[in-house]
Design a protein around this motif. Structure first.
Motif, PDB file in Angstrom:
ATOM      1  N   PHE A 156      -3.079   2.408   5.430  1.00  0.00           N
ATOM      2  CA  PHE A 156      -4.325   2.055   4.759  1.00  0.00           C
ATOM      3  C   PHE A 156      -5.550   2.671   5.435  1.00  0.00           C
ATOM      4  O   PHE A 156      -6.645   2.668   4.873  1.00  0.00           O
ATOM      5  CB  PHE A 156      -4.449   0.525   4.731  1.00  0.00           C
ATOM      6  CG  PHE A 156      -5.543  -0.004   3.859  1.00  0.00           C
ATOM      7  CD1 PHE A 156      -5.547   0.202   2.489  1.00  0.00           C
ATOM      8  CD2 PHE A 156      -6.584  -0.742   4.417  1.00  0.00           C
ATOM      9  CE1 PHE A 156      -6.560  -0.298   1.690  1.00  0.00           C
ATOM     10  CE2 PHE A 156      -7.590  -1.259   3.621  1.00  0.00           C
ATOM     11  CZ  PHE A 156      -7.581  -1.040   2.251  1.00  0.00           C
TER      12      PHE A 156
ATOM     13  N   VAL B 224       0.862  -1.178   0.000  1.00  0.00           N
ATOM     14  CA  VAL B 224       0.000   0.000   0.000  1.00  0.00           C
ATOM     15  C   VAL B 224       0.900   1.230   0.000  1.00  0.00           C
ATOM     16  O   VAL B 224       1.792   1.355   0.846  1.00  0.00           O
ATOM     17  CB  VAL B 224      -0.926   0.039   1.229  1.00  0.00           C
ATOM     18  CG1 VAL B 224      -1.791   1.304   1.206  1.00  0.00           C
ATOM     19  CG2 VAL B 224      -1.798  -1.202   1.306  1.00  0.00           C
TER      20      VAL B 224
ATOM     21  N   TYR C  84       1.575  -1.840   6.576  1.00  0.00           N
ATOM     22  CA  TYR C  84       0.691  -0.898   5.890  1.00  0.00           C
ATOM     23  C   TYR C  84      -0.613  -0.667   6.653  1.00  0.00           C
ATOM     24  O   TYR C  84      -1.512   0.014   6.142  1.00  0.00           O
ATOM     25  CB  TYR C  84       0.378  -1.413   4.480  1.00  0.00           C
ATOM     26  CG  TYR C  84       1.608  -1.760   3.684  1.00  0.00           C
ATOM     27  CD1 TYR C  84       2.537  -0.782   3.325  1.00  0.00           C
ATOM     28  CD2 TYR C  84       1.864  -3.075   3.303  1.00  0.00           C
ATOM     29  CE1 TYR C  84       3.681  -1.106   2.618  1.00  0.00           C
ATOM     30  CE2 TYR C  84       3.004  -3.411   2.580  1.00  0.00           C
ATOM     31  CZ  TYR C  84       3.906  -2.418   2.241  1.00  0.00           C
ATOM     32  OH  TYR C  84       5.041  -2.750   1.539  1.00  0.00           O
TER      33      TYR C  84
ATOM     34  N   VAL D  58      -4.310  -6.414   4.463  1.00  0.00           N
ATOM     35  CA  VAL D  58      -3.013  -5.797   4.194  1.00  0.00           C
ATOM     36  C   VAL D  58      -1.994  -6.338   5.181  1.00  0.00           C
ATOM     37  O   VAL D  58      -2.348  -6.837   6.256  1.00  0.00           O
ATOM     38  CB  VAL D  58      -3.074  -4.249   4.281  1.00  0.00           C
ATOM     39  CG1 VAL D  58      -4.080  -3.694   3.290  1.00  0.00           C
ATOM     40  CG2 VAL D  58      -3.402  -3.787   5.699  1.00  0.00           C
TER      41      VAL D  58
END
Length: 315
Positions: free
Chosen positions: A306, A240, A302, A298
């Motif tokens: 996110f 991400v 991240y 994820v």
């Protein structure tokens, strides 16, 4: 997207109070699930889940995924039921056939062909279903038959997965065998995006393109038939990057780390999320229409980055 779910996996070693704080933060952000991984160079897949469940109120816990080849079915059933009770019925059990050959060699386990690993995974699912239904108990004897010495059956709290006998079952994989198994048994099918590179040693992977994933999802849907309406489709995002220069970031990523990818492939694969929070949110909306993804996971690094995407999708 009211029924979309978000998860993150965690595998690092840390004190219990730090893990508890991380999970409370994730719950506040809006995550729905914290997931343990099953690799030899990471923490136990199950023990951190007990800490996570105790520290949070609604966060579900799970494995993404437990390597079936590492486990005896009875011992796996015992740990699964234990966490299901400790979490008060918030466990989701993820199973996979294993794919990192070096781990098998390091553990002194035989490296079997994928067809045999998938067959053994199906056998384990059957054994778990039996254990979740009947429990694991000593044969009766003159002493064990005495009522005061009887132990309660080791049965899970939940009765959703495994034919109505255990917690929800996630099966991860991309090959035909794993997808057929998921179509037959899973409540959740997990796509991790890593494909074995042809002509390279086992465990040498590349990231799937959007076209390759579309073909795999279509195959899974064909195998599942009417069951697909009852299944949840999970995608494990590998990166991400919140950035205002989406294309520039993708160009650098391809040049430095993805020599087998084009920039367009990097911008369209569901396993890489690059752009502003709004651009990524729109990409996830499109991915849901194209692939049916309603459960987005994820990696822990991240998890915080996110967060603004979750906010936009929840809004």
């Amino acid at each position: 997207m009211q029924d979309v779910r978000f998860g993150f996996n965690t595998s690092g070693l840390r004190p219990a109070n730090e893990l508890a704080a991380l999970c409370r933060t994730a719950e506040d952000i809006g995550y729905d699930v914290v997931l343990g991984t099953d690799h030899l160079n990471s923490s136990s897949p199950f023990l951190p889940l007990a800490v996570a469940a105790d520290a949070t109120e609604r966060l579900r816990v799970g494995t993404l995924t437990t390597n079936n080849e590492f486990w005896n079915p009875a011992l796996l059933a015992r740990d699964t039921v234990t966490i299901d009770h400790l979490s008060e019925g918030r466990l989701e059990l993820g199973l996979g056939a294993g794919h990192m050959r070096w781990e098998f060699e390091a553990a002194g386990l035989p490296w079997r062909g994928i067809a045999e690993r998938v067959e053994r995974l199906e056998q384990t699912i059957g054994e778990l279903r039996r254990f979740f239904t009947d429990g694991i108990n000593e044969p009766e004897s003159g002493v064990r038959a005495r009522e005061e010495l009887q132990r309660p059956q080791l049965l899970p709290v939940q009765r959703q997965g495994f034919g109505g006998s255990g917690p929800p079952l996630l099966i991860g994989g991309t090959g035909n065998g794993s997808l057929r198994l998921a179509a037959a048994y899973a409540d959740i099918i997990g796509f991790g995006g890593l494909f074995q590179m042809k002509g390279e040693p086992p465990g040498t992977f590349r990231l799937a393109t959007s076209a390759e994933l579309e073909e795999r999802v279509a195959y899974m849907r064909e195998q599942a038939g009417a069951r697909i309406d009852e299944m949840e489709i999970n995608v494990l995002v590998q990166l991400v990057a919140i950035t205002g220069d989406r294309r520039g970031y993708a160009e650098q990523l391809v040049a430095e780390h993805l020599p087998y990818y084009t920039v367009e492939e990097a911008l369209t694969t569901p396993f890489l999320l690059i752009g502003t929070a709004e651009q990524i949110a729109e990409q996830l909306r499109q991915n849901r229409e194209r692939y049916g993804f309603s459960y987005i996971t994820v990696h822990e690094p991240y998890m915080r980055e996110f967060a603004p995407v979750i906010e936009k999708l929840r809004a």
